[in-house]
Write an enzyme that holds these catalytic residues in place. Structure first.
Site, PDB file in Angstrom:
ATOM      1  CG  HIS A 109      14.462   7.062   0.381  1.00 52.98           C
ATOM      2  ND1 HIS A 109      15.610   7.578   0.951  1.00 52.98           N
ATOM      3  CD2 HIS A 109      14.871   6.408  -0.733  1.00 52.98           C
ATOM      4  CE1 HIS A 109      16.653   7.246   0.209  1.00 52.98           C
ATOM      5  NE2 HIS A 109      16.238   6.526  -0.828  1.00 52.98           N
ATOM      6  CD  GLU A 110      12.656   4.092  -2.735  1.00 50.63           C
ATOM      7  OE1 GLU A 110      13.096   4.425  -3.849  1.00 50.63           O
ATOM      8  OE2 GLU A 110      13.395   3.617  -1.847  1.00 50.63           O
TER       9      GLU A 110
ATOM     10  N   GLY B 220      15.472  -2.612  -0.772  1.00 48.26           N
ATOM     11  CA  GLY B 220      14.280  -2.312   0.013  1.00 48.26           C
ATOM     12  C   GLY B 220      13.176  -1.866  -0.928  1.00 48.26           C
ATOM     13  CB  ALA B 221      11.587   0.616  -2.091  1.00 49.95           C
TER      14      ALA B 221
ATOM     15  CD  GLU C 263      19.816   6.250  -3.184  1.00 52.18           C
ATOM     16  OE1 GLU C 263      18.984   6.540  -2.304  1.00 52.18           O
ATOM     17  OE2 GLU C 263      19.508   5.589  -4.200  1.00 52.18           O
TER      18      GLU C 263
ATOM     19  CD  GLU D 212      15.778   5.486  -6.932  1.00 50.41           C
ATOM     20  OE1 GLU D 212      15.605   4.541  -6.142  1.00 50.41           O
ATOM     21  OE2 GLU D 212      16.906   5.925  -7.217  1.00 50.41           O
ATOM     22  CG  ASN D 213      11.839   1.273 -11.049  1.00 50.19           C
ATOM     23  OD1 ASN D 213      13.048   1.198 -11.218  1.00 50.19           O
ATOM     24  ND2 ASN D 213      11.137   0.308 -10.473  1.00 50.19           N
TER      25      ASN D 213
END
Ligand SMILES: [Zn+2]
Length: 842
Positions: free
Chosen positions: A277-278, A241-242, A300, A244-245
């Site tokens: 979230h990210e 989905g995405a 997570e 988080e770098n």
């Protein structure tokens, strides 16, 4: 890094500074699909060229030199080449609008495809990246751009990024292509939302959310946003989905971009949730990282727990507190299987690590944190969280580090409670009973015998959990007590009319009430909070599934919800009603079941009407859409299907405006029994669409057609070149959700498996696909699925397969035990003669 987008390759020059604790003639790194041109190791004044040997299975490269590298510092210099693959992992190739892009997705174990490295989360390092790219392309990475100069060579420019803080390899990011960004800021941190140029007008919704979220986090966390800027990039092809770098979050377009003029409330909320979230990961995951993947929930679970907080403050009308409860419930549903896993579970291979990114890590992890927070209090919990971050920032932690800190800061036995929930699989059952003696009452709560899952887990003691149980009675604040092996009791000054034994639905447990207590709660439904109504419905349905209560008890309870107008509660009910219709209604009882669902829901839709009134809230729009979907799907109400089809025709013919929330529902309902002409219009519309919500509304709407010829066309389309590989598994999952297409979809899926496997990619696609097969409810299909995957192994979905098989078994047992009882209950509720005639005529 020098990517060559046309040739789909890249070249890299890398220097790794290491410190050896003792002399060694060899150094082992991770590397996959990398070709080494030259490797030298320099220590002091001595530089030696290393021989390279590769172990593709272990994804490792061993460098060997003639004279051992002495203890102390050394530099490893590597010249290498790699490929921009089409598997959406490592540094990969993406395409849109006849342009090419190179993008990273390195979690969990794919940094080694971009650069040889010590590719494990505990080996934190600083990274200084430079990219040589084509004129006209931009590059985005973890650090801000510190220089951009022409060359080397014609048509190229070289972009140098700021050195990152200490972080893990899986968080390195690079995106190259003609991205354009919209800029904003919060607390003096520059924020950019980036996309392909054609979608630049769709970044505003996300930018506004990102600014609000960053300001909230800066207040919540004692450590302010720890990186100098934040870029958020929508990528045309993206497997997850995405991601988080650090300071460079990458995304699939549909979760980030929206046309501000036509976005639905649900899409807007989803953009906020994923961003929150990210961005929460920038602290949980990026700043403090789990030491090894077995504790992935420290990333997570925490991000899922945190994501609702800024949104509750910013948009209280989104009611994220109810999304939390629904998420807890879905975790408990999975966690009730024998094939569940504990939150912390061993994983060593990339496939095993990949499979840990499941609902247990995300949703159970978050649920346990919410329970602890409700128990110790929000402010003490926040202090504990901040103490943990302060202590482990730029480093790594284990679960014990978190609960140890919390225990110290709060003075409560957090360690005892959390250890049980983190290392023991399954959901505790709490028995609640009430006794009244004259004017006083006493409520007893005790743990049920441990669930099968926890009793059979290898090496687990079958001792009880320590559970904070919170109880509420009419007019009283909630009282919490820790329930371990012994029963606990709560005294009341009067005999309570009802008892809610999971006050606020914050507890990760299910409650077993006596039949009298259930009846009392059903009468008092309006006095319960919406969160408690969700818990009550879910607990009761779980007890039916577990064979402890009869379906009639649930149906009685469901009838008490006919006036429900809170979308999250209503959707909880409607999901269960859909499952009952699919699993328990038989050829003999289906018509009367549908008629009953219709009679339950139709009055509410009639009252609301199909057209939003001026000033209507998003919630009211959601209620209408939910009713329309259920009346179409679960009740198969001919009038509703007819109206939906009329509306969609008018909308497609002459762009007659429809509220976007309702539009999402009617696209699905109109497809029930829909013909090829409507199918073609959906397909054309999805191709024309410029914003993601419109595109997927019609693309995935194709999965709701059931005509066998159309199901075949849908599968050909999914396998073919037009549907992006990132969408393959989601699209197929939607097709398997359609009960009338499911059987044929499974047959076609087997026939086309090799093509599908190639296209879905491994990490994210296969588990989703295999999990969707768990919606079957008959033992024959179960055997087919088991046989098929015995010869078509999918290592990254082994536990998922076992869970899908168990869900089918549970469902077929439920059908055998309860179908007749459902028919009997329905007979007692037979609708009036007029209504029945209408049902028979369809
Ligand atoms: Zn995450």
């Amino acid at each position: 890094m020098t990517p060559n987008l046309q040739a789909a390759t890249f070249a890299g020059t890398e220097r790794i500074s290491v410190t050896l604790k003792k002399p060694s003639p060899t150094i082992v790194l991770n590397a996959a699909e990398i070709e080494f041109d030259k490797v030298t190791i320099k220590s002091g004044a001595v530089t030696q060229e290393a021989r390279v040997s590769l172990d593709p299975t272990k994804e490792q490269a061993t460098f060997t030199v003639d004279r051992p590298v002495p203890a102390g510092t050394a530099d490893i210099n590597i010249q290498y080449r790699g490929i921009l693959n089409d598997q959406l992992r490592g540094l990969y190739l993406s395409k849109a609008n006849n342009r090419r892009y190179a993008v990273t997705q390195l979690e969990a174990t794919d940094a080694r495809r971009m650069f040889p490295s010590f590719d494990e989360p505990a080996y934190k390092a600083t990274f200084s990246l430079t990219a040589t790219i084509d004129q006209g392309d931009h590059a985005i990475s973890n650090g801000a751009v510190i220089s951009d100069s022409p060359g080397p060579g014609a048509g190229k420019h070289t972009v140098k990024f700021d050195t990152t803080p200490k972080m893990s390899t899986y968080l390195v990011a690079l995106a190259v292509g003609d991205f354009e960004c919209q800029s904003g800021s919060a607390d003096n941190i520059p924020i950019r939302i980036c996309s392909t140029p054609d979608k630049k007008g769709q970044t505003g919704v996300a930018l506004e959310a990102a600014e609000a979220i960053l300001r909230y986090y800066d207040k919540y966390y004692a450590v302010k946003y720890p990186f100098k800027k934040l870029d958020v990039v929508a990528v045309p092809d993206f497997a997850a989905g995405a991601m988080e770098n650090t300071a460079a979050i990458f995304y699939r377009e549909t979760l980030l971009l929206a046309d501000p003029k036509s976005v639905s409330g649900a899409a807007r909320t989803q953009i906020g949730v994923v961003l929150a979230h990210e961005m929460a990961h920038q602290w949980f995951g990026d700043l403090v990282t789990m030491r090894w993947w077995d504790d992935i929930w420290l990333n997570e679970g925490f991000a899922n727990w945190m994501e609702t907080k800024p949104l509750k403050a910013w948009k209280p009308e989104w009611h994220m507190e109810l999304s939390e409860v629904r998420s807890n419930q879905s975790a408990m549903t999975l966690d009730s299987l024998k094939t569940t896993r504990p939150i912390r579970a061993e994983a060593w291979t990339p496939a095993e690590i990949g499979e840990l990114f499941d609902q247990i890590a995300y949703e159970k992890g978050a649920a346990v944190l919410r329970m602890i927070e409700a128990w110790v209090g929000e402010e003490p919990f926040r202090q504990g969280v901040n103490a943990y971050i302060e202590r482990f920032k730029y480093g790594n932690a284990r679960a014990e580090d978190f609960w140890g800190t919390l225990t110290k800061v709060t003075g409560k036995p957090v360690d005892k409670v959390m250890a049980g929930f983190v290392d023991r699989p399954g959901v505790p059952l709490v028995n609640a009973s009430v006794t009244c003696n004259g004017s006083a009452g006493s409520i007893a709560v005790s743990q049920d015998a441990p669930s099968t899952a926890s009793a059979t887990a290898a090496g687990q003691p079958s001792a009880s959990w320590t559970i904070p149980v919170c109880v509420r009675t009419p007019g009283q604040p909630s009282t919490c007590t820790e329930v371990a092996s012994a029963a606990a009791s709560i005294r009341e000054n009067s005999c309570p009319a009802w008892v809610m034994a999971n006050a606020g639905a914050r507890g990760y447990y299910r409650v077993v009430y006596s039949p009298e207590m259930i009846r009392a709660l059903a009468r008092a439904v309006d006095a319960l909070a919406p969160s408690e109504r969700i818990a009550l419905l879910s607990d009761e349905w779980a007890l039916v599934r577990a064979g402890r209560h009869d379906i009639g008890a649930f149906m009685d309870l469901a009838q008490g919800f006919r006036t429900e107008r809170t979308p999250a509660v209503l959707n909880t009910l409607l999901d269960r009603l859909a499952s009952i219709g699919e699993a328990l209604a038989t050829d003999a009882s289906r018509a009367s079941y549908r008629a009953w669902v219709g009679s339950l829901l139709k009055p509410a839709l009639t009252e609301m009407g199909w057209t939003p009134r001026t000033g209507e809230t998003d919630e009211q729009k959601e209620v209408r859409a939910a009713l329309v979907s259920a009346l179409g799907d679960s009740a198969r109400d001919p009038e509703t299907i007819q109206s939906a089809r009329g509306m969609i025709q008018a909308h497609l013919d002459s762009n007659q405006p429809v509220d976007p929330t309702l539009l999402n529902a009617i696209v699905g309902v109109a497809a029930i029994g829909g013909d090829a002409a409507l199918y073609d219009r959906y397909r054309a519309r999805s191709k024309q669409a410029s914003d993601p919500e419109e595109h997927y509304r019609y693309l995935y709407g194709l999965a709701d057609f059931s005509d066998p010829a159309l199901v075949r066309r849908t599968l050909d389309y999914i396998v073919g070149p037009e549907v992006r590989s990132q969408d393959t598994a989601l699209f197929l999952a939607r097709l398997l959700l359609n009960p009338d297409a499911r059987r044929l979809a499974w047959e076609l899926l087997q026939a086309r498996w090799d093509d599908l496997q190639k296209k879905t990619g491994q990490v994210f696609g296969s588990p989703l696909l295999i999990s969707s097969l768990g919606q079957f409810c008959d033992t024959n299909t179960r055997s087919e699925i088991e046989r098929f995957f015995a010869t078509h192994k999918v290592p990254e979905a082994e536990r998922t397969l076992q869970q899908a098989l168990e869900r089918i078994s549970t469902c077929s047992e439920l059908a055998a035990a309860q179908s007749a009882k459902l028919a009997e209950w329905l007979q007692g509720k037979a609708p009036a003669a007029g209504a029945r005639r209408e049902v028979e005529e369809q």
